[in-house]
Design a protein around this motif. Structure first.
Motif, PDB file in Angstrom:
ATOM      1  N   VAL A   1       0.891  -1.156   0.000  1.00  0.00           N
ATOM      2  CA  VAL A   1       0.000   0.000   0.000  1.00  0.00           C
ATOM      3  C   VAL A   1       0.928   1.204   0.000  1.00  0.00           C
ATOM      4  CG1 VAL A   1      -1.728   1.277   1.300  1.00  0.00           C
ATOM      5  CG2 VAL A   1      -1.806  -1.221   1.259  1.00  0.00           C
ATOM      6  N   ASP A   2       0.917   1.925  -1.083  1.00  0.00           N
ATOM      7  CA  ASP A   2       1.886   3.000  -1.306  1.00  0.00           C
ATOM      8  C   ASP A   2       1.240   4.345  -1.014  1.00  0.00           C
ATOM      9  OD1 ASP A   2       3.856   4.695  -2.277  1.00  0.00           O
ATOM     10  OD2 ASP A   2       4.201   3.519  -4.076  1.00  0.00           O
ATOM     11  N   LEU A   3       1.726   4.992   0.048  1.00  0.00           N
ATOM     12  CA  LEU A   3       1.132   6.265   0.443  1.00  0.00           C
ATOM     13  C   LEU A   3       2.120   7.401   0.283  1.00  0.00           C
ATOM     14  CD1 LEU A   3      -0.386   5.138   3.869  1.00  0.00           C
ATOM     15  CD2 LEU A   3      -1.586   5.315   1.688  1.00  0.00           C
ATOM     16  N   GLN A   4       1.635   8.532  -0.154  1.00  0.00           N
ATOM     17  CA  GLN A   4       2.519   9.693  -0.215  1.00  0.00           C
ATOM     18  C   GLN A   4       2.619  10.265   1.177  1.00  0.00           C
ATOM     19  OE1 GLN A   4       1.286  12.460  -3.253  1.00  0.00           O
ATOM     20  NE2 GLN A   4       2.928  11.666  -4.533  1.00  0.00           N
ATOM     21  N   GLY A   5       3.852  10.454   1.626  1.00  0.00           N
ATOM     22  CA  GLY A   5       3.989  10.976   2.981  1.00  0.00           C
ATOM     23  C   GLY A   5       4.110   9.830   3.955  1.00  0.00           C
ATOM     24  N   SER A   6       3.945  10.110   5.222  1.00  0.00           N
ATOM     25  CA  SER A   6       4.099   9.044   6.210  1.00  0.00           C
ATOM     26  C   SER A   6       2.951   9.071   7.205  1.00  0.00           C
ATOM     27  CB  SER A   6       5.429   9.202   6.939  1.00  0.00           C
ATOM     28  OG  SER A   6       5.557  10.519   7.403  1.00  0.00           O
ATOM     29  N   LEU A   7       2.766   7.922   7.822  1.00  0.00           N
ATOM     30  CA  LEU A   7       1.692   7.798   8.815  1.00  0.00           C
ATOM     31  C   LEU A   7       2.227   8.211  10.171  1.00  0.00           C
ATOM     32  CD1 LEU A   7       0.231   4.338   7.799  1.00  0.00           C
ATOM     33  CD2 LEU A   7      -0.787   6.566   7.416  1.00  0.00           C
TER      34      LEU A   7
ATOM     35  N   LEU B   1       4.050   1.979  16.812  1.00  0.00           N
ATOM     36  CA  LEU B   1       2.945   1.699  15.911  1.00  0.00           C
ATOM     37  C   LEU B   1       2.456   0.257  15.976  1.00  0.00           C
ATOM     38  CD1 LEU B   1       4.248   3.579  12.720  1.00  0.00           C
ATOM     39  CD2 LEU B   1       2.475   4.344  14.291  1.00  0.00           C
TER      40      LEU B   1
ATOM     41  N   VAL C   1      -4.774   0.829  11.310  1.00  0.00           N
ATOM     42  CA  VAL C   1      -4.406   1.813  10.288  1.00  0.00           C
ATOM     43  C   VAL C   1      -5.654   2.377   9.631  1.00  0.00           C
ATOM     44  CG1 VAL C   1      -3.162   2.217   8.132  1.00  0.00           C
ATOM     45  CG2 VAL C   1      -2.241   0.631   9.820  1.00  0.00           C
ATOM     46  N   GLY C   2      -6.449   1.487   9.054  1.00  0.00           N
ATOM     47  CA  GLY C   2      -7.647   1.986   8.383  1.00  0.00           C
ATOM     48  C   GLY C   2      -8.421   0.878   7.707  1.00  0.00           C
TER      49      GLY C   2
ATOM     50  N   LEU D   1      -1.730   2.257  -5.068  1.00  0.00           N
ATOM     51  CA  LEU D   1      -1.084   3.562  -5.007  1.00  0.00           C
ATOM     52  C   LEU D   1      -2.091   4.637  -4.658  1.00  0.00           C
ATOM     53  CD1 LEU D   1       1.384   5.364  -5.505  1.00  0.00           C
ATOM     54  CD2 LEU D   1       0.776   5.411  -7.919  1.00  0.00           C
TER      55      LEU D   1
END
Lengths: 409, 123
Positions: free
Chosen positions: B21-27, B35, B40-41, B107
């Motif tokens: 699961v490619d996310l822009q930015g960070s969690l 963590l 997460v979701g 993405l």
């Protein structure tokens, strides 16, 4: 919020959907609840981006090897290709989820249900593979540590250097097996008693002269060299592996039977046990040019051509084209001169190669420079491409010439 | 001077396909807490296979990407420590095993849209 991974209820999920203004009918019934694993570990593995050929090699169970010193950049090799391994850092976060259903894997009908999926790692980097040329310049240096001068010399002072077998070379040279073997062939290396050696020039001269003499005595120049007989006769003086190697480098195997190529496929090709070789005029003449020029500095061109002509075996014709990549001619000075300038002694790195070439001569015509850069071409970049990138073109006396783009160091 | 082998495990079922699961930015979490174990979701797919990820108060729309160059997840193969016998300096090289392949990712590069959790009441 610390959640027990089984506690997320359909009610919670649907509430969120409602706030998000999504209808149940818009989405598939399976909802995947994503959690970080208890054992979240961002260091536990590495991500390696795979090239098609590498993936195929892996799937076929063939060898994929990472080669290199700790201070070298590492390369990855299949049997035939070499790749540089480069670390890429990205600003994205990649959540690695081993069990995640994607798209079509998710049923689009049935009752609403949940599935838990765990993220075992969050990665911001991976390793890229970039196809590259094998780093084979090292090979020449390694083999020159102990050049072969004949059995009698093996124990003497000049021959105490390290000797390498193929497995040793694989441990040191960053290239694939096939590419290393090709390089060994280009270096005219010979396997003697399991070790890869290059013949020192004087020794090579001895061997070749003996072969040529034998040819002249037996009229083999016209009928072809019978390999076995030659090995038998000269086997007293030199190891057979060496004789066979020299013949292989300087002669071509003659194909059995009459004319070339027109074989009736139904005909059984005649089995001929004896192998015959015919000396390659170009390679032999090239060798003698090298012999004459090697220790001579700048040679008067006219004189050189005469001497060269006289040195080659009778019946062989010399031609300037045989000197490509071996010698340079200066036609601008009086008298015209020629000197030994072998491409094998030039730097492997493209930038350095061009620098050396332009240091030697300010302007080159296409015909003059091509033999000295041809070995640097790749599938993507040909001679023209290299010149466009590393040289500046201009006209001189109606001919296109190439010079350096930047000050020569 | 090392040679390190990279190979697939002996049996094909030992090398599954994973996903990213490619996310822009960070969690991030509000408090600096580890963590591990955290939720997460929710991941939904529309009937047209558009992935929708709801994280906290945000909804992200993404797409399924077939990776042009798949990833190999590689780990050191502790069981394969070999001393190459020809080496006089007893070079032990640990080989790598491909634990999984990643050929697809989800993405999410569009800006997350906020979800209004409380519907404001008219006064």
């Amino acid at each position: 919020m610390d959640c027990d991974q089984n506690e997320r209820s359909l009610e919670d999920i649907n509430t969120v959907l409602e706030y998000a203004k999504l209808e149940l009918s818009d989405v598939k019934p399976t909802v995947q609840c994503i959690y970080f694993s208890q054992q979240l570990d961002n260091q536990s593995f590495k991500l390696l981006e795979l090239d098609d050929t590498v993936l195929e090699t892996l799937t076929n169970g063939e060898k994929v090897v990472i080669r290199g010193n700790t201070d070298d950049m590492a390369v990855l090799c299949t049997q035939t290709n070499t790749f540089e391994i480069k670390e890429a850092e990205i600003s994205n976060s990649m959540l690695i989820t081993p069990q995640l259903d994607i798209g079509e894997d998710v049923d689009d009908s049935g009752p609403q249900n949940t599935k838990v999926s765990k993220v075992i790692s969050v990665m911001n980097n991976y390793y890229e593979l970039r196809p590259c040329k094998p780093k084979v310049a090292k090979l020449k240096k390694l083999l020159e540590e102990n050049m072969y001068s004949g059995k009698e010399c093996e124990e003497d002072e000049q021959h105490q250097g390290h000797k390498y077998c193929f497995e040793d070379l694989l441990n040191i040279v960053q290239g694939s097996e096939v590419e290393i073997k090709e390089s060994l062939k280009k270096l005219k290396a010979c396997q003697i008693e399991g070790l890869w050696r290059v013949l020192d020039f004087d020794f090579l001269t001895q061997v070749l002269n003996h072969i040529i003499q034998l040819c002249e005595e037996n009229d083999w120049l016209s009928t072809g060299i019978p390999l076995d007989e030659c090995l038998e006769t000269l086997g007293q003086l030199f190891p057979r592996e060496v004789i066979a190697h020299v013949i292989d480098c300087y002669a071509n195997e003659m194909k059995s039977g009459g004319g070339q190529g027109d074989h009736d496929p139904d005909d059984q090709p005649m089995q001929i046990d004896a192998k015959f070789f015919s000396l390659s005029e170009d390679k032999i003449c090239q060798f003698f040019a090298e012999l004459v020029l090697k220790n001579s500095g700048k040679f008067n061109l006219k004189e050189f051509l005469k001497v060269w002509e006289q040195t080659v075996p009778q019946g062989m014709r010399t031609s300037l084209s045989q000197l490509e990549g071996i010698a340079l001619i200066d036609r601008n000075c009086m008298p015209e001169v020629i000197w030994y300038f072998p491409v094998e002694d030039l730097p492997e790195d493209v930038g350095e190669r061009f620098n050396t070439l332009f240091k030697t001569r300010e302007k080159w015509s296409l015909a003059e420079i091509s033999p000295y850069i041809r070995d640097l071409t790749t599938l993507k970049v040909d001679v023209g491409g290299l010149l466009t990138k590393y040289a500046r073109a201009s006209m001189m006396n109606g001919i296109k010439v190439f010079s350096s783009r930047k000050p020569v160091t | 001077m090392v040679q390190v082998l990279v190979s697939l495990p002996d049996s094909p079922n030992q090398c599954p396909e994973w996903a990213i699961v490619d996310l822009q930015g960070s969690l991030e979490t509000r408090q600096p807490v580890p963590l591990g174990g955290k939720f997460v979701g929710d991941l939904h797919f529309t009937k047209q296979n558009v992935p929708i990820l709801i994280i906290g108060h945000h909804i992200l729309y993404g797409k399924i990407v077939d990776m042009e160059k798949p990833f190999a997840v590689i780990v050191k193969d502790e069981s394969s420590e070999t001393a190459t016998d020809r080496d006089t300096d007893k070079n032990t090289s640990v080989n790598y095993v491909v634990k999984a392949l990643i050929k697809k990712k989800l993405l999410f590069k569009q800006r997350p849209k906020p979800i209004i959790a409380n519907i404001p009441k008219k006064l």
